[in-house]
Scaffold this active site. Structure first.
Site, PDB file in Angstrom:
ATOM      1  N   ASP A   9       0.866  -1.167   0.000  1.00 30.11           N
ATOM      2  CA  ASP A   9       0.000   0.000   0.000  1.00 30.11           C
ATOM      3  C   ASP A   9       0.918   1.237   0.000  1.00 30.11           C
ATOM      4  O   ASP A   9       2.085   1.145   0.392  1.00 30.11           O
ATOM      5  CB  ASP A   9      -0.858  -0.053   1.271  1.00 30.11           C
ATOM      6  CG  ASP A   9      -1.606   1.234   1.540  1.00 30.11           C
ATOM      7  OD1 ASP A   9      -2.294   1.722   0.624  1.00 30.11           O
ATOM      8  OD2 ASP A   9      -1.493   1.778   2.655  1.00 30.11           O
ATOM      9  N   ASP A  11      -0.074   5.153   0.919  1.00 29.71           N
ATOM     10  CA  ASP A  11      -0.254   6.113   2.013  1.00 29.71           C
ATOM     11  C   ASP A  11      -0.262   5.443   3.381  1.00 29.71           C
ATOM     12  O   ASP A  11      -0.973   4.472   3.601  1.00 29.71           O
ATOM     13  CB  ASP A  11      -1.568   6.882   1.814  1.00 29.71           C
ATOM     14  CG  ASP A  11      -1.513   7.737   0.563  1.00 29.71           C
ATOM     15  OD1 ASP A  11      -0.957   8.838   0.640  1.00 29.71           O
ATOM     16  OD2 ASP A  11      -1.997   7.289  -0.492  1.00 29.71           O
ATOM     17  N   GLY A  44      -5.240   2.804  -3.234  1.00 30.26           N
ATOM     18  CA  GLY A  44      -6.535   3.401  -3.546  1.00 30.26           C
ATOM     19  C   GLY A  44      -6.399   4.543  -4.537  1.00 30.26           C
ATOM     20  O   GLY A  44      -7.361   4.955  -5.179  1.00 30.26           O
ATOM     21  N   ASP A 216      -2.158  -0.268   6.147  1.00 27.40           N
ATOM     22  CA  ASP A 216      -2.401   0.455   7.409  1.00 27.40           C
ATOM     23  C   ASP A 216      -3.860   0.790   7.669  1.00 27.40           C
ATOM     24  O   ASP A 216      -4.208   1.206   8.760  1.00 27.40           O
ATOM     25  CB  ASP A 216      -1.596   1.760   7.429  1.00 27.40           C
ATOM     26  CG  ASP A 216      -2.144   2.781   6.437  1.00 27.40           C
ATOM     27  OD1 ASP A 216      -2.358   3.945   6.822  1.00 27.40           O
ATOM     28  OD2 ASP A 216      -2.368   2.418   5.269  1.00 27.40           O
TER      29      ASP A 216
END
Length: 267
Positions: A9, A11, A44, A216
Site C-alpha cells: 500500500d 499512504d 486506492g 495500514d
C-alpha cells in the site's frame, strides 16, 4: 527462500508522513527485487497520483489502482488487465442531489479521464493533476467511471455515506479517504485490493502463500486477509492489526516497512 510477491500500500505504509518514499525504503525494495522477489503497488490512488512512485521504484510489475478497480501493467499491453466500472448514471444521480446532500464537488474518473463539476473548490496539488476538465459532467462524461470522488464537510459525511449506500445498495461501496478533507470514494460493489492482487499473483505464477502484503487502513483488510503473510503497520488501525499475521515494530515515518522486510526476507 521461495520467490515472493510483495504487495505494498502507499499512504501510511510505503510513504512517510510527507507522502514520500524515503531513501532507505527505496533501497530495501530494490534489494528485494535483486533477490528475485516481485514488488507490486496496491493503492486506492488513481494511477496519475501513484505513477511517480512506480517510476521512483523502477518497477515493471503490474499494479493495482482505485482500491482494486484497475489492475494493469503501466505503459504496456497486458493480457490480464481489467478495469471495473460504475454506471455513469450513478454519477448523474449523485450530482443531481449535490445541494440536498451538501456536496462541495462531484468528480468522476477512470484511467483516461478526470472530470469535476466545479473548479472553485479544487486543489490541483491534492489531485496531482493538471489535466482536469471542468465539466458539466452531464455533457462530458460519456464513459463509465471507475471511481467517483465526492467532497463534503466532516459533519455530513456519515449521512452522505448512509444515504448513498441505501440508494444504490447493490451497486456501490462507499469508502472514506483519510486525511484533513471529508472525501468519500464510491467504487463498484465488491471491488477491493485482494481481488486484483490475486490476478497479479496468478499472472506471475506466485502461490497465495508466497504473497506478503503491507497496509495500514480499512481498505487493506481484504488484502492482508488474503495474503499468505499480511503485515499491518504499527501506525495502522486496530481492526487491521486484528486480521494481520504480524505488525511492524516501527511506523511508516520510521521506515517500518523497510525494517520489517529486510529482516523477514534476510536481505
Amino acid at each position: 527462500m521461495s520467490q515472493k510477491l510483495i504487495a505494498i500500500d502507499l499512504d501510511g505504509t510505503t510513504l512517510n508522513n510527507q507522502s514520500l518514499i524515503s531513501l532507505r525504503t527505496a533501497e530495501v525494495l530494490e534489494k528485494a527485487k535483486k533477490a528475485g522477489h516481485y514488488v507490486s503497488i496496491a493503492t486506492g490512488r488513481p494511477f496519475r497520483m501513484s505513477e511517480q512512485f512506480y517510476r521512483q521504484l523502477k518497477l515493471d510489475t503490474p499494479m493495482v489502482n482505485f482500491n482494486g478497480g484497475l489492475v494493469h501493467k503501466p505503459y504496456q499491453q497486458w493480457e490480464f488487465e481489467r478495469e471495473i466500472s460504475l454506471s455513469k448514471e450513478i454519477a448523474f444521480d449523485i450530482l443531481a442531489q449535490k445541494e440536498k446532500l451538501k456536496l462541495d464537488f462531484v468528480a468522476a474518473e477512470n484511467r483516461e479521464t478526470f472530470y469535476i463539476n466545479d473548479l472553485n473548490d479544487f486543489e490541483g496539488h491534492f489531485f496531482a493533476t493538471d489535466t482536469v476538465t471542468e465539466a458539466n459532467l452531464f455533457t462530458n462524461l460519456t464513459t463509465d467511471p471507475t471511481s467517483l470522488l465526492i467532497k463534503t464537510k466532516h459533519e455530513f459525511s456519515s449521512h452522505v455515506s448512509d444515504s448513498l449506500t441505501k440508494q444504490f445498495a447493490n451497486q456501490i461501496d462507499v469508502r472514506t479517504w483519510g486525511g484533513p478533507n471529508a472525501i468519500l470514494e464510491i467504487v463498484p460493489k465488491g471491488v477491493q485490493k485482494a481481488m486484483s492482487v490475486s490476478v497479479i499473483a496468478d499472472s506471475l505464477n506466485i502461490d497465495q502463500k508466497d504473497v506478503i502484503a503491507f497496509g495500514d487502513e480499512h481498505n487493506d483488510l481484504e488484502l492482508l486477509d488474503y495474503a499468505g503473510w499480511g503485515v499491518a503497520m504499527k501506525n495502522g488501525t486496530d481492526q487491521l492489526k486484528g486480521v494481520a499475521n504480524d505488525v511492524t515494530s516501527d511506523t511508516n515515518e520510521e521506515d517500518g516497512l523497510a525494517n520489517y522486510l529486510e529482516k523477514y526476507l534476510a536481505l
